[in-house]
Design a protein around this motif. Structure first.
Motif, PDB file in Angstrom:
ATOM      1  N   THR A  51      -8.918  89.816  17.905  1.00  0.00           N
ATOM      2  CA  THR A  51      -9.638  88.868  17.040  1.00  0.00           C
ATOM      3  C   THR A  51      -8.797  87.656  16.664  1.00  0.00           C
ATOM      4  O   THR A  51      -9.295  86.746  16.006  1.00  0.00           O
ATOM      5  N   ALA A  52      -7.538  87.630  17.092  1.00  0.00           N
ATOM      6  CA  ALA A  52      -6.686  86.480  16.791  1.00  0.00           C
ATOM      7  C   ALA A  52      -7.311  85.214  17.367  1.00  0.00           C
ATOM      8  O   ALA A  52      -7.803  85.212  18.493  1.00  0.00           O
ATOM      9  N   THR A  53      -7.298  84.148  16.575  1.00  0.00           N
ATOM     10  CA  THR A  53      -7.909  82.906  17.060  1.00  0.00           C
ATOM     11  C   THR A  53      -7.164  81.676  16.557  1.00  0.00           C
ATOM     12  O   THR A  53      -6.677  81.646  15.433  1.00  0.00           O
ATOM     13  N   THR A  54      -7.098  80.687  17.444  1.00  0.00           N
ATOM     14  CA  THR A  54      -6.590  79.361  17.085  1.00  0.00           C
ATOM     15  C   THR A  54      -7.736  78.347  17.051  1.00  0.00           C
ATOM     16  O   THR A  54      -7.507  77.179  16.796  1.00  0.00           O
ATOM     17  N   GLN A  55      -8.922  78.800  17.365  1.00  0.00           N
ATOM     18  CA  GLN A  55     -10.116  77.962  17.524  1.00  0.00           C
ATOM     19  C   GLN A  55     -10.020  77.065  18.753  1.00  0.00           C
ATOM     20  O   GLN A  55     -10.768  76.111  18.895  1.00  0.00           O
ATOM     21  N   ASN A  56      -9.057  77.367  19.655  1.00  0.00           N
ATOM     22  CA  ASN A  56      -8.922  76.668  20.924  1.00  0.00           C
ATOM     23  C   ASN A  56      -9.113  77.704  22.024  1.00  0.00           C
ATOM     24  O   ASN A  56      -8.248  78.571  22.209  1.00  0.00           O
ATOM     25  N   PRO A  57     -10.229  77.657  22.753  1.00  0.00           N
ATOM     26  CA  PRO A  57     -10.507  78.689  23.759  1.00  0.00           C
ATOM     27  C   PRO A  57      -9.401  78.867  24.795  1.00  0.00           C
ATOM     28  O   PRO A  57      -9.137  79.989  25.222  1.00  0.00           O
ATOM     29  N   ASP A  58      -8.733  77.777  25.191  1.00  0.00           N
ATOM     30  CA  ASP A  58      -7.650  77.900  26.166  1.00  0.00           C
ATOM     31  C   ASP A  58      -6.477  78.677  25.582  1.00  0.00           C
ATOM     32  O   ASP A  58      -5.931  79.578  26.216  1.00  0.00           O
ATOM     33  N   TYR A  59      -6.054  78.320  24.365  1.00  0.00           N
ATOM     34  CA  TYR A  59      -4.956  79.027  23.696  1.00  0.00           C
ATOM     35  C   TYR A  59      -5.331  80.482  23.466  1.00  0.00           C
ATOM     36  O   TYR A  59      -4.533  81.384  23.692  1.00  0.00           O
TER      37      TYR A  59
END
Length: 185
Positions: A75-83
């Motif tokens: 569930t970790a997210t940076t809100q950048n799909p590539d990252y």
């Protein structure tokens, strides 16, 4: 009746000398666990939105404290799909093999001025290493623990291979939390 009048002050005096008991808490809505670092000189940040926490803490006796955090890595997210795709892959969190990270600490240190330290153990990608969380405590009906830690990602095998270059991504990743708490049932 006279005996009753004598017993009340004695009972109240005995109760006043009892040590405060540590309170058990669970994470309440509005809590956050975030991370930040740099990639090729650009700052990135993200969150672990589904983390879960339990805490036993009494500021009068921090040595009796206990903290347990479970962090679902997928569930970790940076809100950048590539990252996010790369972060969940085998070079970083490898969520297909390691679903969760955990942090546990027992016995906190009082650093003075309302600051404390939890010298705990982070388990990430099957590696267990010590990590210290420093935090402040705001008491109340909904206490708040605000904390910070630094995680040396390479110690845990996060960002191996071509990503191990610290000129590209520094080794130290900042982790911060704002943990709203409520009494455990």
């Amino acid at each position: 009746m006279r005996m009753f009048r004598i017993l009340i002050p004695v009972a109240l005096s005995a109760a006043a000398t009892l040590p405060a008991l540590a309170a058990d808490y669970v994470q309440a809505p509005g809590s956050s666990l975030a991370f930040a670092g740099k990639y090729q000189g650009e700052t990135f940040s993200g969150t672990f939105p589904d983390f879960r926490t339990t805490l036993r803490f009494d500021p009068a006796d921090p040595g009796a404290g206990k903290l347990a955090v479970t962090i679902p890595l997928a569930t970790a997210t940076t809100q950048n799909p590539d990252y996010d795709g790369e972060m969940r892959g085998s070079a970083f969190f490898d969520v297909s093999k390691f679903a969760n990270a955990t942090y546990t600490a027992s016995g906190f240190r009082d650093l003075g001025n309302g600051r404390y330290a939890a010298d705990g153990t982070l388990e990430l990608r099957g590696v267990r290493k010590p990590v210290t969380l420093t935090f402040t405590w705001t008491p109340g009906s909904r206490p708040l623990l605000s904390g910070r830690a630094t995680v040396p990602r390479l110690d845990f095998g996060v960002g191996g291979g071509e990503w191990a270059d610290t000129a590209m991504i520094p080794d130290e990743i900042a982790v911060s939390t704002r943990l709203h708490l409520q009494p455990a049932n």
